[in-house]
Scaffold this motif. Structure first.
Motif, PDB file in Angstrom:
ATOM      1  N   THR A 351     -29.780  68.057  17.531  1.00  0.00           N
ATOM      2  CA  THR A 351     -31.036  68.390  18.194  1.00  0.00           C
ATOM      3  C   THR A 351     -30.697  68.853  19.609  1.00  0.00           C
ATOM      4  O   THR A 351     -29.609  68.598  20.110  1.00  0.00           O
ATOM      5  CB  THR A 351     -31.990  67.184  18.291  1.00  0.00           C
ATOM      6  OG1 THR A 351     -31.372  66.153  19.087  1.00  0.00           O
ATOM      7  CG2 THR A 351     -32.323  66.634  16.917  1.00  0.00           C
ATOM      8  N   GLY A 352     -31.623  69.540  20.236  1.00  0.00           N
ATOM      9  CA  GLY A 352     -31.419  69.922  21.626  1.00  0.00           C
ATOM     10  C   GLY A 352     -30.980  71.347  21.847  1.00  0.00           C
ATOM     11  O   GLY A 352     -30.544  71.687  22.949  1.00  0.00           O
ATOM     12  N   THR A 362     -41.024  65.251  29.136  1.00  0.00           N
ATOM     13  CA  THR A 362     -40.764  63.922  28.589  1.00  0.00           C
ATOM     14  C   THR A 362     -40.327  63.026  29.748  1.00  0.00           C
ATOM     15  O   THR A 362     -39.779  63.503  30.737  1.00  0.00           O
ATOM     16  CB  THR A 362     -39.668  63.939  27.499  1.00  0.00           C
ATOM     17  OG1 THR A 362     -38.440  64.423  28.061  1.00  0.00           O
ATOM     18  CG2 THR A 362     -40.071  64.813  26.337  1.00  0.00           C
ATOM     19  N   ASN A 370     -37.226  66.027  30.173  1.00  0.00           N
ATOM     20  CA  ASN A 370     -37.565  67.430  29.983  1.00  0.00           C
ATOM     21  C   ASN A 370     -38.558  67.821  31.077  1.00  0.00           C
ATOM     22  O   ASN A 370     -39.492  67.064  31.357  1.00  0.00           O
ATOM     23  CB  ASN A 370     -38.198  67.646  28.604  1.00  0.00           C
ATOM     24  CG  ASN A 370     -37.842  68.974  27.997  1.00  0.00           C
ATOM     25  OD1 ASN A 370     -36.665  69.284  27.834  1.00  0.00           O
ATOM     26  ND2 ASN A 370     -38.838  69.766  27.660  1.00  0.00           N
ATOM     27  N   THR A 386     -33.761  72.855  26.686  1.00  0.00           N
ATOM     28  CA  THR A 386     -33.116  72.310  25.501  1.00  0.00           C
ATOM     29  C   THR A 386     -34.135  71.581  24.626  1.00  0.00           C
ATOM     30  O   THR A 386     -34.715  70.586  25.037  1.00  0.00           O
ATOM     31  CB  THR A 386     -31.974  71.350  25.879  1.00  0.00           C
ATOM     32  OG1 THR A 386     -32.442  70.416  26.864  1.00  0.00           O
ATOM     33  CG2 THR A 386     -30.800  72.120  26.459  1.00  0.00           C
ATOM     34  N   ASP A 387     -34.360  72.114  23.413  1.00  0.00           N
ATOM     35  CA  ASP A 387     -35.239  71.540  22.386  1.00  0.00           C
ATOM     36  C   ASP A 387     -36.556  71.062  22.976  1.00  0.00           C
ATOM     37  O   ASP A 387     -36.737  69.889  23.296  1.00  0.00           O
ATOM     38  CB  ASP A 387     -34.556  70.393  21.653  1.00  0.00           C
ATOM     39  CG  ASP A 387     -35.249  70.110  20.308  1.00  0.00           C
ATOM     40  OD1 ASP A 387     -36.402  70.529  20.131  1.00  0.00           O
ATOM     41  OD2 ASP A 387     -34.617  69.472  19.456  1.00  0.00           O
ATOM     42  N   ASN A 388     -37.487  71.970  23.067  1.00  0.00           N
ATOM     43  CA  ASN A 388     -38.744  71.737  23.779  1.00  0.00           C
ATOM     44  C   ASN A 388     -39.767  71.055  22.875  1.00  0.00           C
ATOM     45  O   ASN A 388     -40.878  71.547  22.689  1.00  0.00           O
ATOM     46  CB  ASN A 388     -39.277  73.089  24.275  1.00  0.00           C
ATOM     47  CG  ASN A 388     -40.328  72.953  25.335  1.00  0.00           C
ATOM     48  OD1 ASN A 388     -40.328  71.999  26.095  1.00  0.00           O
ATOM     49  ND2 ASN A 388     -41.232  73.920  25.374  1.00  0.00           N
ATOM     50  N   GLY A 389     -39.400  69.899  22.319  1.00  0.00           N
ATOM     51  CA  GLY A 389     -40.249  69.260  21.317  1.00  0.00           C
ATOM     52  C   GLY A 389     -41.183  68.197  21.818  1.00  0.00           C
ATOM     53  O   GLY A 389     -42.021  67.694  21.066  1.00  0.00           O
ATOM     54  N   ASP A 395     -36.099  61.891  21.540  1.00  0.00           N
ATOM     55  CA  ASP A 395     -36.462  62.595  20.311  1.00  0.00           C
ATOM     56  C   ASP A 395     -35.844  63.978  20.210  1.00  0.00           C
ATOM     57  O   ASP A 395     -35.424  64.406  19.137  1.00  0.00           O
ATOM     58  CB  ASP A 395     -37.986  62.725  20.204  1.00  0.00           C
ATOM     59  CG  ASP A 395     -38.667  61.416  19.858  1.00  0.00           C
ATOM     60  OD1 ASP A 395     -37.948  60.475  19.473  1.00  0.00           O
ATOM     61  OD2 ASP A 395     -39.905  61.338  19.981  1.00  0.00           O
ATOM     62  N   HIS A 396     -35.799  64.711  21.322  1.00  0.00           N
ATOM     63  CA  HIS A 396     -35.402  66.119  21.249  1.00  0.00           C
ATOM     64  C   HIS A 396     -34.373  66.491  22.315  1.00  0.00           C
ATOM     65  O   HIS A 396     -34.298  67.644  22.725  1.00  0.00           O
ATOM     66  CB  HIS A 396     -36.635  67.019  21.380  1.00  0.00           C
ATOM     67  CG  HIS A 396     -37.630  66.848  20.272  1.00  0.00           C
ATOM     68  ND1 HIS A 396     -37.484  67.436  19.040  1.00  0.00           N
ATOM     69  CD2 HIS A 396     -38.776  66.121  20.209  1.00  0.00           C
ATOM     70  CE1 HIS A 396     -38.502  67.102  18.267  1.00  0.00           C
ATOM     71  NE2 HIS A 396     -39.298  66.300  18.950  1.00  0.00           N
ATOM     72  N   ASP A 397     -33.591  65.510  22.767  1.00  0.00           N
ATOM     73  CA  ASP A 397     -32.556  65.833  23.740  1.00  0.00           C
ATOM     74  C   ASP A 397     -31.327  66.377  23.015  1.00  0.00           C
ATOM     75  O   ASP A 397     -31.277  66.431  21.787  1.00  0.00           O
ATOM     76  CB  ASP A 397     -32.213  64.612  24.590  1.00  0.00           C
ATOM     77  CG  ASP A 397     -31.465  63.559  23.794  1.00  0.00           C
ATOM     78  OD1 ASP A 397     -31.846  63.310  22.627  1.00  0.00           O
ATOM     79  OD2 ASP A 397     -30.504  62.976  24.319  1.00  0.00           O
ATOM     80  N   GLU A 498     -30.837  66.486  28.926  1.00  0.00           N
ATOM     81  CA  GLU A 498     -31.805  67.578  28.928  1.00  0.00           C
ATOM     82  C   GLU A 498     -31.408  68.585  29.999  1.00  0.00           C
ATOM     83  O   GLU A 498     -30.936  68.209  31.083  1.00  0.00           O
ATOM     84  CB  GLU A 498     -33.225  67.077  29.217  1.00  0.00           C
ATOM     85  CG  GLU A 498     -33.823  66.207  28.123  1.00  0.00           C
ATOM     86  CD  GLU A 498     -34.291  66.984  26.903  1.00  0.00           C
ATOM     87  OE1 GLU A 498     -33.935  68.187  26.761  1.00  0.00           O
ATOM     88  OE2 GLU A 498     -35.013  66.397  26.080  1.00  0.00           O
TER      89      GLU A 498
END
Length: 604
Positions: A351-352, A362, A370, A386-389, A395-397, A498
């Motif tokens: 992820t990321g 985040t 983030n 990086t992974d803009n979730g 969760d999305h780093d 991030e």
């Protein structure tokens, strides 16, 4: 959410189930008649959600609400009080009361923050409430106090006040057609809603009173209705008819500002100031663009292409009387990522991965991971991140690998001394049991043959930070230059990583101490630039409105460091004498809107 028949404890029978919004159902509470149930999801950005469970073969979601939208705060437990009020333990927002007597239109009516020292997502603050004491008091238990180990007990005496509801139907004034997805806002409150497929909206306020209500939809004139009276315990019905915007054709051309030649494959981005429309078109071989159908409105317009600086026009009115647009852009390299200029992404991380978009913040306690926003001084709200979730910090780093974003090719062979500049965002943290966080954001420069690591970014964290370097210090500029940014997380490190990138550009170095030619914009001249002691801002806005107009200077992390009111259409402001040497962003606001944004430098 699982519904189970437990009348025979030795033979529990599943009856029905439904997925809740965040797929992390932590707690549920039914009404006494078992017709409705309310659920919470214990993750960042979660909701209090209501369901009609009167027919277990057709469980229906009725509404979902958040106490503090956009903050990522977690709702933990909910209890119903007299089937009218949901009393929620809302972690870092404290105790929150909702009137849920209309399960399809839940309204927040009160709150008490037991731990104002904490905010945002993740765990902390209130994690338990109990509203059933004979006294009517609420017991609130905190898992921590201002982030410190060791909780506390708070006793609250509530006053339960019924919500004031607002409902209605939105239609087209000409055809009577129902209007789906109209945004309805009760101004000065956080309450809002969108109309459903039947054109119906349902919202309200926690405090009775007189409000202004705004209705907006793409393709229609925004309508704001004043003096709408909302009363506790009552439903006010307000049906609204919206006026459609006229549709026009828009044509234009993008030209090279030096040669005046047309630029093929340039991008033109339009953002509707009122209608919210976002549209990007590409010029043809003659540099022309044609939009056969667009709503008449005011637009922000940005034109650009890789190998050129962007040109932005703010809040320009486009209507049937508008002339074809002519936009001239200067050769150079600039990207604030409002346009897709073809940066490439690669990597090995689970992820990321880097992505271009409007950043979703985040947080770990109060620390941003983030970013929530891009650099304030550029056009639009986009950056590479990086992974803009969204969601929780972890969760999305960037996880157990690396991700790289690489620029398109740059021909810098004609530059005497090119200087690269950009803004970076980097955060590295996590479980201390895995050791001190030791990840980095690395910046590389390549001429197509040799790649050089020109920077390793670790600090400061959770800030947009300005950087610049001279290419000649590392490589000889040629026609195949590229830059790439690598964010990585060491295998099994257990750390959070991030990163983000914004406002990339390449400029020819100015000779230190020798004033350059004045920097000109649509309305203004800045000179000298760079400057030593003080600088001049000369402006001419003509005879148009200049109310609420200012000249503002920001440092490279977005802090306002100097501000001047503009009280007349023409004049000169002397500024900068108290500022330290460095790079600054000048923003000119005319009639409350951004007229221009420019980079200026003070040297020693």
């Amino acid at each position: 959410l699982e519904i189970v028949d437990v009348s025979d404890p030795t033979n529990c029978v599943p009856l029905a189930s439904v997925s809740t919004p965040n797929n992390f159902t932590h707690n549920s509470w039914p009404t006494h008649d078992n017709n409705y149930v309310f659920t919470t999801d214990e993750v960042n950005g979660s909701y209090l959600t209501s369901y009609d469970v009167s027919d277990l073969n057709n469980i229906t979601e009725l509404d979902r609400v958040q106490s503090n939208p956009g903050s990522q705060v977690i709702i933990h437990n909910v209890h119903l009080y007299n089937d009218q009020f949901a009393v929620a333990a809302y972690y870092k927002d404290g105790v929150v009361l909702f009137d849920v007597s209309h399960p399809d239109n839940m309204i927040e009516v009160g709150s008490y923050d037991t731990d104002p020292g904490e905010s945002g997502g993740d765990y902390g603050g209130t994690w338990g409430v109990y509203p059933y004491l004979p006294s009517g008091n609420i017991l609130a238990s905190d898992m921590s106090d201002a982030g410190e180990i060791g909780g506390k007990l708070t006793i609250i005496t509530p006053t339960y006040i019924a919500a004031s509801w607002l409902e209605g139907i939105v239609t087209d004034i000409n055809t009577g057609a129902i209007l789906y997805d109209t945004y309805v806002e009760i101004l000065t409150t956080p309450q809002n809603d969108y109309t459903d497929l039947s054109g119906i909206y349902k919202t309200g306020a926690g405090i009775s009173g007189t409000y202004s209500v705004r209705f907006s939809k793409v393709g229609y004139e925004t309508q704001e209705i004043q003096n709408v009276s909302l009363s506790s315990g009552l439903t006010t019905v307000l049906d609204v008819e919206l006026v459609p915007l006229a549709i026009i054709a828009l044509t234009g051309v993008v030209l090279d500002s030096i040669s005046n030649s047309p630029i093929a494959n340039a991008q033109v981005y339009l953002h509707g100031v009122s209608n919210g429309l976002n549209l990007t078109v590409t010029t043809d071989s003659s540099g022309a663009f044609n939009i056969p159908s667009i709503y008449e409105d005011a637009y922000d317009v940005v034109a650009g292409k890789w190998g050129y600086y962007e040109k932005g026009i703010s809040n320009t009115s486009l209507n049937s009387a508008s002339s074809p647009m002519e936009i001239k852009i200067a050769p150079g390299y600039y990207d604030d990522f409002i346009l897709d200029n073809g940066w490439s992404v690669s990597g090995t991380t689970a992820t990321g991965m880097w992505e271009r978009g409007e950043p979703i913040g985040t947080f770990e306690n109060v620390t941003p991971y983030n970013p929530e926003f891009d650099v304030a001084s550029d056009w639009g709200d986009y950056c590479f991140v990086t992974d803009n979730g969204g969601g929780s910090t972890a969760d999305h780093d960037v996880d157990e690998g690396m991700t790289t974003v690489t620029s398109p090719m740059m021909d810098l062979s004609a530059y005497s001394n090119p200087v690269v500049s950009f803004y970076s965002w980097f955060v590295n943290g996590g479980d201390a049991s895995f050791g001190t966080p030791n990840d980095t954001l690395k910046v590389y420069l390549t001429d197509g043959i040799t790649s050089i690591n020109v920077a390793k970014i670790k600090y400061p964290m959770s800030l947009w930070v300005y950087h610049e370097f001279h290419i000649k210090e590392f490589l000889t500029p040629n026609s195949t230059m590229q830059i790439y940014f690598e964010a990585s997380d060491l295998d099994l490190s257990g750390h959070w990583v991030e990163a983000a990138l914004d406002v990339f550009r390449v400029d020819e170095e100015q000779a230190t101490g020798i004033p350059s030619q004045p920097l000109k914009s649509n309305c203004c001249i800045f000179y000298p630039n760079p400057f030593i002691d003080e600088a001049n801002f000369q402006f001419d806005f003509g005879t148009g409105s200049i109310k609420n107009s200012r000249f503002e200077i920001y440092n490279t992390i977005g802090q306002l460091v100097e501000s001047h009111s503009i009280g007349e259409g023409q004049g000169k402001i002397i500024w900068g004498s108290l500022l330290k040497p460095g790079m600054y962003i000048a923003k000119i606001l005319v009639d409350g809107l951004v007229e221009d944004v420019t980079t200026l430098v003070k040297i020693r």
